[in-house]
Design an enzyme around this catalytic site. Structure first.
Site, PDB file in Angstrom:
ATOM      1  CE  LYS A  46      26.130  32.510  82.714  1.00  0.00           C
ATOM      2  NZ  LYS A  46      26.448  31.122  82.768  1.00  0.00           N
ATOM      3  CE1 TYR A 271      25.618  43.882  50.202  1.00  0.00           C
ATOM      4  CE2 TYR A 271      24.679  43.977  52.652  1.00  0.00           C
ATOM      5  CZ  TYR A 271      25.710  44.664  51.581  1.00  0.00           C
ATOM      6  OH  TYR A 271      26.315  45.610  51.884  1.00  0.00           O
TER       7      TYR A 271
HETATM    8  C1  LIG Z   1      25.366  30.493  83.236  1.00  0.00           C
HETATM    9  C2  LIG Z   1      25.481  29.408  84.423  1.00  0.00           C
HETATM   10  C3  LIG Z   1      24.023  29.276  85.355  1.00  0.00           C
HETATM   11  C4  LIG Z   1      22.816  29.786  84.960  1.00  0.00           C
HETATM   12  O1  LIG Z   1      22.175  28.972  83.849  1.00  0.00           O
HETATM   13  P1  LIG Z   1      20.748  29.450  83.157  1.00  0.00           P
HETATM   14  O2  LIG Z   1      20.656  28.225  82.352  1.00  0.00           O
HETATM   15  O3  LIG Z   1      20.975  30.774  82.527  1.00  0.00           O
HETATM   16  O4  LIG Z   1      19.609  29.581  84.292  1.00  0.00           O
HETATM   17  C5  LIG Z   1      24.263  28.509  86.300  1.00  0.00           C
HETATM   18  N1  LIG Z   1      25.246  27.904  86.638  1.00  0.00           N
HETATM   19  C6  LIG Z   1      26.442  27.827  85.968  1.00  0.00           C
HETATM   20  C7  LIG Z   1      27.697  27.111  86.451  1.00  0.00           C
HETATM   21  C8  LIG Z   1      26.481  28.592  84.779  1.00  0.00           C
HETATM   22  O5  LIG Z   1      27.504  28.558  84.108  1.00  0.00           O
END
Ligand SMILES: *Cc1c(COP(=O)(O)O)cnc(C)c1O
Length: 381
Positions: A46, A271
């Protein structure tokens, strides 16, 4: 006279992001070895594979034998399908938004159904169209994020129509505290999940279970079930913060030095003039800032490496520029230096996350889009 050739993207960019696909694949294999051999290791890609580039990452993992991919949004699933080919499982964890069921069916994307409304809509769609496609039902076991509550789940089980018309591949839940193994919530979630899965199997004997993310893999085989969902560990972030990491670095970020200052008389930097460079200090300004994902909280807090020299951020991070105090770097090295290592093996994603007051996930997904991206190929097996 021949005209000068046009410059390359690498020459034009302010920074170079190198993604080592061989290291990514090695991390996937290491997680696979850690898992119960009956568990499908899968990969969560994702958010543009946590910022590292959906297409090369998915291709490399597919080439290594990964058969199940998880994304959050339908659009991510639609983009992934042609990359991983028709046989790979693509799971869309947010499930269908209202009225998008047909796209799931047309592209063979497995929806995760988390609310009573999503289940009812999918059931109606499946029945109306004779769709027997698999879906995944998510239950909440202690996080209150997504998934049927215990009561909603029980109501669906008790109602003969509750799950009617569904062809569930698996029951899914997500751990809230997997990176802290001592937290009693882990075992509480697992126990509740085990009981819900056994109830679910009373209706769907073949339903599988899916519980663990990256860190959850390290909680032991009792947590593994049938499908694991590792994300961040694939990309090199340590899933076991209390122990040395099993993962190897995947990301290297190098920013070009635009200018070096030698401070004649003590002077403020950046800044807000929040850093005072003393007499004789040496400063190097690089072509990367918060618009490139160097979080502003790294101002006067972050570090980097110039060769083997550890150097601190001097003053605030600007949108496109960051200045480092390189007073400890010998002139002989500064004279020929061209880049500063912002993320790499000496200063890892976990290191920069700690200095920024955040987690590796946020560093990765904040990585900018102005870098020249270089992908080191995954070796053929
Ligand atoms: C993002 C996500 C994962 C992956 O989690 P990591 O901690 O990056 O391994 C797995 N399951 C769900 C439901 C997620 O939203």
């Amino acid at each position: 006279m021949t005209p000068a050739p046009f410059s390359s993207s690498e020459a034009r960019a302010g920074s170079v992001l190198t993604v080592d696909l061989a290291a990514l694949v090695e991390n996937w294999r290491a997680l696979k070895r850690k898992l119960d051999p009956r568990c499908d290791p899968g990969a969560v890609v994702k958010a543009d594979a946590y910022g590292l580039g959906f297409e090369p990452v998915a291709r490399a993992l597919k080439g290594a034998g990964c058969e199940t991919f998880y994304v959050a949004h339908l659009d991510e699933g639609l983009a992934l399908r042609p990359i991983v080919g028709p046989s790979a499982r693509v799971v869309v964890m947010h499930g269908p938004n209202q009225g998008t069921e047909r796209d799931f069916a047309a592209h063979n994307l497995i929806p995760v159904l988390s609310s009573p409304g999503q289940i009812a809509a999918w059931r109606a769609f499946a029945q109306a169209n004779d769709v027997l496609m698999e879906s995944i039902v998510q239950v909440d076991t202690g996080m209150k994020r997504l998934g049927l509550s215990e009561r909603e789940f029980a109501a669906h089980i008790d109602n003969p129509d509750g799950f009617l018309g569904l062809t569930p591949l698996a029951l899914m839940t997500h751990l809230a505290c997997a990176e802290t193994p001592d937290n009693p919530l882990n075992e509480a979630q697992r126990t509740l999940f085990a009981s819900m899965l056994s109830t679910f199997r009373g209706k769907f004997a073949d339903a599988k279970g899916t519980l663990v993310n990256s860190s959850g893999i390290f909680l032991g085989n009792a947590f593994h079930y049938d499908f694991a969902r590792p994300g961040v560990a694939l990309y090199g972030v340590n899933p076991t913060p209390q122990m040395n990491s099993l993962m190897i670095p995947v990301v290297r970020l190098q920013a070009k030095i635009l200018q070096i200052h030698r401070v004649a008389a003590a002077a403020p930097v950046g800044y807000g003039a929040t850093f005072q460079a003393p007499d004789g200090a040496k400063l190097a300004t690089v072509s990367a800032g918060y618009a490139d994902g160097l979080l502003r909280s790294l101002g006067n807090a972050g570090h980097a490496y110039l060769g083997e020299f550890r150097i601190p951020v001097a003053g605030r991070i600007s949108m496109d520029l960051t200045t480092f105090d390189v007073s400890n770097v010998p002139d002989s090295i500064l004279e020929t230096a061209t880049v500063i290592d912002l993320i790499g093996t000496q200063y890892t994603l976990d290191d920069i996350a700690r200095d920024a007051g955040t987690i590796g996930y946020e560093i990765l997904t904040a990585l900018g889009h102005r870098y020249h991206r270089r992908y080191l190929p995954a070796q053929a097996k």
